[in-house]
Motif scaffolding. Structure first.
Motif, PDB file in Angstrom:
ATOM      1  N   LEU A 152       0.832  -1.207   0.000  1.00 22.44           N
ATOM      2  CA  LEU A 152       0.000   0.000   0.000  1.00 22.44           C
ATOM      3  C   LEU A 152       0.866   1.256   0.000  1.00 22.44           C
ATOM      4  O   LEU A 152       1.943   1.282   0.585  1.00 22.44           O
ATOM      5  N   LYS A 153       0.356   2.281  -0.643  1.00 26.76           N
ATOM      6  CA  LYS A 153       1.047   3.567  -0.684  1.00 26.76           C
ATOM      7  C   LYS A 153       0.292   4.647   0.080  1.00 26.76           C
ATOM      8  O   LYS A 153       0.902   5.539   0.664  1.00 26.76           O
ATOM      9  N   GLU A 154      -1.038   4.578   0.066  1.00 30.45           N
ATOM     10  CA  GLU A 154      -1.845   5.664   0.618  1.00 30.45           C
ATOM     11  C   GLU A 154      -2.709   5.245   1.804  1.00 30.45           C
ATOM     12  O   GLU A 154      -2.774   5.956   2.804  1.00 30.45           O
ATOM     13  N   PHE A 155      -3.374   4.113   1.684  1.00 28.75           N
ATOM     14  CA  PHE A 155      -4.440   3.790   2.625  1.00 28.75           C
ATOM     15  C   PHE A 155      -3.937   3.082   3.878  1.00 28.75           C
ATOM     16  O   PHE A 155      -2.914   2.405   3.866  1.00 28.75           O
ATOM     17  N   PHE A 156      -4.712   3.230   4.955  1.00 29.71           N
ATOM     18  CA  PHE A 156      -4.388   2.615   6.240  1.00 29.71           C
ATOM     19  C   PHE A 156      -4.450   1.092   6.151  1.00 29.71           C
ATOM     20  O   PHE A 156      -3.550   0.389   6.594  1.00 29.71           O
ATOM     21  N   HIS A 157      -5.543   0.588   5.596  1.00 29.18           N
ATOM     22  CA  HIS A 157      -5.726  -0.838   5.313  1.00 29.18           C
ATOM     23  C   HIS A 157      -6.100  -0.989   3.843  1.00 29.18           C
ATOM     24  O   HIS A 157      -6.614  -0.049   3.236  1.00 29.18           O
ATOM     25  N   LEU A 158      -5.899  -2.165   3.296  1.00 34.83           N
ATOM     26  CA  LEU A 158      -6.286  -2.421   1.909  1.00 34.83           C
ATOM     27  C   LEU A 158      -7.752  -2.080   1.684  1.00 34.83           C
ATOM     28  O   LEU A 158      -8.114  -1.355   0.752  1.00 34.83           O
ATOM     29  N   LYS A 159      -8.619  -2.590   2.563  1.00 38.85           N
ATOM     30  CA  LYS A 159     -10.052  -2.405   2.358  1.00 38.85           C
ATOM     31  C   LYS A 159     -10.540  -1.014   2.736  1.00 38.85           C
ATOM     32  O   LYS A 159     -11.731  -0.718   2.580  1.00 38.85           O
ATOM     33  N   GLY A 176      -8.768   6.176  -4.824  1.00 37.02           N
ATOM     34  CA  GLY A 176      -7.353   6.481  -4.688  1.00 37.02           C
ATOM     35  C   GLY A 176      -6.430   5.593  -5.488  1.00 37.02           C
ATOM     36  O   GLY A 176      -6.607   5.407  -6.694  1.00 37.02           O
ATOM     37  N   GLU A 177      -5.456   5.013  -4.818  1.00 39.80           N
ATOM     38  CA  GLU A 177      -4.413   4.238  -5.475  1.00 39.80           C
ATOM     39  C   GLU A 177      -4.926   2.987  -6.187  1.00 39.80           C
ATOM     40  O   GLU A 177      -4.207   2.406  -7.004  1.00 39.80           O
ATOM     41  N   PHE A 178      -6.150   2.582  -5.903  1.00 44.00           N
ATOM     42  CA  PHE A 178      -6.658   1.350  -6.501  1.00 44.00           C
ATOM     43  C   PHE A 178      -7.427   1.568  -7.801  1.00 44.00           C
ATOM     44  O   PHE A 178      -7.758   0.606  -8.490  1.00 44.00           O
ATOM     45  N   ILE A 179      -7.701   2.816  -8.138  1.00 49.51           N
ATOM     46  CA  ILE A 179      -8.497   3.081  -9.340  1.00 49.51           C
ATOM     47  C   ILE A 179      -7.781   2.583 -10.589  1.00 49.51           C
ATOM     48  O   ILE A 179      -8.391   1.946 -11.467  1.00 49.51           O
ATOM     49  N   ASN A 180      -6.491   2.847 -10.670  1.00 49.40           N
ATOM     50  CA  ASN A 180      -5.713   2.425 -11.840  1.00 49.40           C
ATOM     51  C   ASN A 180      -4.622   1.419 -11.480  1.00 49.40           C
ATOM     52  O   ASN A 180      -3.629   1.291 -12.197  1.00 49.40           O
ATOM     53  N   HIS A 181      -4.809   0.719 -10.390  1.00 46.60           N
ATOM     54  CA  HIS A 181      -3.805  -0.238  -9.918  1.00 46.60           C
ATOM     55  C   HIS A 181      -3.774  -1.462 -10.829  1.00 46.60           C
ATOM     56  O   HIS A 181      -4.813  -2.044 -11.148  1.00 46.60           O
ATOM     57  N   GLN A 182      -2.577  -1.882 -11.209  1.00 46.31           N
ATOM     58  CA  GLN A 182      -2.445  -2.981 -12.164  1.00 46.31           C
ATOM     59  C   GLN A 182      -3.005  -4.297 -11.633  1.00 46.31           C
ATOM     60  O   GLN A 182      -3.494  -5.132 -12.414  1.00 46.31           O
TER      61      GLN A 182
END
Length: 253
Positions: free
Chosen positions: A156-163, A178-184
């Motif tokens: 993770l780069k931004e969020f406290f937990h994955l979910k 956030g970081e998951f919108i365009n995450h590969q």
């Protein structure tokens, strides 16, 4: 379909629990009202609720999701990354023995919070965060793959937990912020995209016929309704003050 849910009443000590937010001290009476509404929403979804009493010695223990990873066939008892939460797993293991016969365990030096684990059908995504380390993620991945599940480790780069920033609904659809919108690692899924302003609402839960979402996020609600989901909105302000979201408050299986 979920049949069972485990929840735990927050104790008065909750107001002194762990948090990274600056949203103020929780109001305990309001907290209890919000938790009761959460339990009633789960019952509306048609599940059997196991409701555990408060534990004052564990301020954060209402966030039961962090204590275990559950599949149809076995349970994995975690090793939470905050020292003050480690012993919460003892009570949860005892409760889960009423539902499961097969158990695995995350062992030190590995740490793992359930909030860092997203199940998408037979594929588990395991976030590495301040609470889940590489060794904990490796152990869980090994356990899952030994049982013919797939595991992907996601730093993770931004969020406290994955979910905190991503939820799975069904039919290849996720809610992402956030970081998951365009995450590969999530590029193969259809997405309901949540704006930065509304990212708290990315933590929502599909429980049988309903998606339970935090109240006050009209754009997210609209996207869910347009995608064919019935929604239940809940006030979550007192949980948000302690970094908590809707998924954190229950174990669903």
């Amino acid at each position: 379909m979920y049949k069972n849910v485990i929840v735990k009443t927050p104790g008065k000590s909750y107001v002194n629990g762990l948090t990274t937010s600056d949203l103020g001290t929780p109001d305990y009476e309001k907290l209890l009202e919000q938790h009761e509404a959460y339990v009633e929403a789960l019952k509306k979804c048609g599940v059997s609720v196991t409701h555990l009493p408060a534990s004052e010695e564990f301020p954060d223990s209402t966030f039961v999701e962090d204590t275990a990873i559950l599949t149809p066939d076995f349970a994995v008892v975690t090793n939470p990354g905050a020292d003050s939460r480690n012993s919460e797993i003892k009570e949860m293991e005892a409760i889960l023995k009423g539902f499961y016969k097969k158990f695995y365990y995350i062992s030190a030096p590995g740490t793992l919070d359930g909030g860092d684990v997203l199940k998408v059908e037979n594929h588990f995504y395991i976030g590495i965060s301040e609470r889940t380390n590489e060794e904990g993620a490796r152990q869980l991945k090994e356990i899952l793959e030994s049982e013919d599940y797939k595991g992907t480790v996601v730093p993770l780069k931004e969020f406290f937990h994955l979910k905190t920033g991503i939820s799975y609904l069904d039919n290849n659809l996720i809610v992402a912020a956030g970081e998951f919108i365009n995450h590969q690692d999530f590029s193969q899924y259809e997405k309901i995209v949540v704006s930065n302003e509304d990212e708290y609402s990315a933590n929502c839960i599909l429980v049988n016929d309903y998606v339970i979402i935090p109240k006050g996020y009209e754009e997210t609600k609209r996207h869910l309704n347009e995608s064919g989901y019935k929604t239940i909105e809940l006030e979550t302000s007192e949980f948000q003050k302690q970094d908590g979201g809707l998924s954190c408050l229950s174990l669903r299986f």
